[in-house]
Scaffold this motif. Sequence first.
Motif, short mmCIF file in Angstrom:
data_model
loop_
_atom_site.label_atom_id
_atom_site.label_comp_id
_atom_site.label_asym_id
_atom_site.label_seq_id
_atom_site.Cartn_x
_atom_site.Cartn_y
_atom_site.Cartn_z
N GLN A 86 0.84 -1.19 0.00
CA GLN A 86 0.00 0.00 0.00
C GLN A 86 0.89 1.26 0.00
OE1 GLN A 86 -3.32 -0.19 -0.17
NE2 GLN A 86 -3.24 -2.44 -0.08
N PRO A 87 0.43 2.35 -0.60
CA PRO A 87 1.18 3.60 -0.50
C PRO A 87 1.10 4.14 0.93
CG PRO A 87 -0.91 3.99 -1.58
CD PRO A 87 -0.79 2.50 -1.42
N THR A 88 2.10 4.88 1.35
CA THR A 88 2.05 5.51 2.67
C THR A 88 0.82 6.41 2.76
OG1 THR A 88 3.49 7.26 1.82
CG2 THR A 88 4.55 5.50 3.06
N PRO A 89 0.18 6.48 3.92
CA PRO A 89 -1.04 7.28 4.05
C PRO A 89 -0.83 8.78 3.89
CG PRO A 89 -0.33 6.44 6.19
CD PRO A 89 0.52 5.76 5.17
N PHE A 90 0.42 9.22 4.01
CA PHE A 90 0.69 10.66 3.88
C PHE A 90 1.25 11.02 2.51
CE2 PHE A 90 3.82 8.42 6.54
CZ PHE A 90 4.91 8.41 5.69
N GLN A 91 1.30 10.03 1.59
CA GLN A 91 1.84 10.29 0.27
C GLN A 91 0.89 11.18 -0.54
OE1 GLN A 91 3.75 7.53 -3.32
NE2 GLN A 91 3.39 6.66 -1.31
N ARG A 92 1.43 11.84 -1.55
CA ARG A 92 0.61 12.71 -2.39
C ARG A 92 -0.54 11.95 -3.05
NH1 ARG A 92 4.91 13.41 -7.26
NH2 ARG A 92 5.68 11.30 -7.13
N ASP A 93 -1.53 12.69 -3.49
CA ASP A 93 -2.71 12.08 -4.10
C ASP A 93 -2.36 11.43 -5.44
OD1 ASP A 93 -4.20 13.02 -1.98
OD2 ASP A 93 -4.72 14.89 -2.99
N LEU A 94 -3.10 10.38 -5.76
CA LEU A 94 -2.90 9.68 -7.02
C LEU A 94 -3.38 10.52 -8.19
CD1 LEU A 94 -2.24 6.87 -8.42
CD2 LEU A 94 -4.70 6.45 -8.25
N SER A 95 -2.59 10.55 -9.26
CA SER A 95 -3.02 11.16 -10.51
C SER A 95 -3.42 10.04 -11.46
CB SER A 95 -1.87 11.99 -11.13
OG SER A 95 -2.18 12.33 -12.47
N PRO A 96 -4.71 9.81 -11.65
CA PRO A 96 -5.15 8.73 -12.56
C PRO A 96 -4.57 8.87 -13.96
CG PRO A 96 -7.00 9.53 -11.26
CD PRO A 96 -5.86 10.48 -11.01
N THR A 97 -4.46 10.11 -14.44
CA THR A 97 -3.91 10.34 -15.78
C THR A 97 -2.48 9.84 -15.87
OG1 THR A 97 -5.33 12.27 -16.10
CG2 THR A 97 -3.39 12.09 -17.52
N HIS A 98 -1.68 10.19 -14.85
CA HIS A 98 -0.28 9.75 -14.87
C HIS A 98 -0.17 8.24 -14.73
CE1 HIS A 98 4.02 9.76 -14.23
NE2 HIS A 98 3.85 9.08 -13.11
N ALA A 99 -1.01 7.65 -13.88
CA ALA A 99 -0.97 6.19 -13.69
C ALA A 99 -1.31 5.46 -14.98
CB ALA A 99 -1.93 5.79 -12.58
N LYS A 100 -2.32 5.95 -15.71
CA LYS A 100 -2.69 5.34 -16.99
C LYS A 100 -1.57 5.48 -18.01
CE LYS A 100 -7.66 6.15 -16.38
NZ LYS A 100 -8.82 6.96 -16.82
N ARG A 101 -0.95 6.66 -18.07
CA ARG A 101 0.14 6.88 -19.02
C ARG A 101 1.32 5.98 -18.69
NH1 ARG A 101 1.55 11.78 -17.69
NH2 ARG A 101 -0.18 12.75 -18.81
N LEU A 102 1.62 5.85 -17.40
CA LEU A 102 2.72 5.01 -16.96
C LEU A 102 2.44 3.54 -17.30
CD1 LEU A 102 5.42 5.01 -15.43
CD2 LEU A 102 4.12 4.75 -13.30
N ALA A 103 1.22 3.10 -17.06
CA ALA A 103 0.85 1.71 -17.37
C ALA A 103 0.99 1.44 -18.87
CB ALA A 103 -0.57 1.43 -16.91
#
Length: 339
Positions: A86-103
């Motif tokens: 899991q990501p750390t609870p204090f980590q920055r918010d997820l960017s769905p756009t960046h995650a899709k591009r990365l995938a």
Amino acid sequence: MGTATAKSAISRTRKSTAKRARGKLAPRRSARGLDAAEVAIAMDSAEIADVVALVRSSGGALIGAYREPLGGRPLVLASLPLHAVQPTPFQRDLSPTHAKRLASKIDETAAFLDPLIVVRGEDGRLWTPNGRHRLAAGKLLGLKQITALISPDETLAYRILALNTEKAHNLRDRSLEVIRMARSLAKRTPVSKEAQHAAEFESAELLTLGIVYEKSSRFAGGAYSSFLKKVDRFSERTLAASLREREGFASRLLEIDARTKRIIAMLQGRGFKSPYLRNYVVARINPVRFYKSKKGQAKPPMPLAQALTRMAAAAKNFKVDSVSNADLAWVAVGAGAPD
């Protein structure tokens, strides 16, 4: 003759130095870190026993272990079930756009090459302090397992911000991540002082801005960043006490920004359409805009509380009829781009 020779030698040295400076880095004169024989760690070593047990209990597979070559900290390379991290609870918010591009890019290469850094979180689960988007990309790709470098040092989760390279932090991301870390550390180590965590937090103004962004996600922090850098410093009070004080600073800054917005509206009503209006107004009400700090000087020109008081007064007394197009043109040259 001797003088001419000396001048010639100096000239050659300068040319050589200038040439080396363009595209080349001078290596450190003295070597540091571990030798090859010190890097490898046996999988049955006591210093990684807890991590090995954690990998096995999570359904992962051990690949190897080593000491990182700079500080000698032990790390375990393993394959972990995607759902176990899991990501750390204090980590920055997820960017769905960046995650899709990365995938998409990972899928194109047909290789997931960059391991996550993982530590054991406070809740006993596996946390990644720098892999939120790679983790999300893995889920989008339907991966069963993901490779990870696991550290027994749990505090690494709070020191990873400076090493995050998967997606550049903008000011809002950095500030929110820092304030979330501060709130977590305030619970974890309630007697620790804010200044003790300067390395984790990177810069004092990020704490204040983080609280502001929590209250107003569209806050134009870039316009106030240079002001805060000059007057915001880490406190010697405990984290909990300091965060309460910063709540007050953040509220005052939002009040100033509300007044700034009203000034901008009045200027726009007078025909000023420059994208640099905010930069201009904030610069005008900044009480330390002309202050130049000396090298090595840590003391601020005035305390943050005093600076906010003066800034609020300047905003209240702002004269819109004193603004000219020439003033805005001057700000545009220094600003480079609107916030």
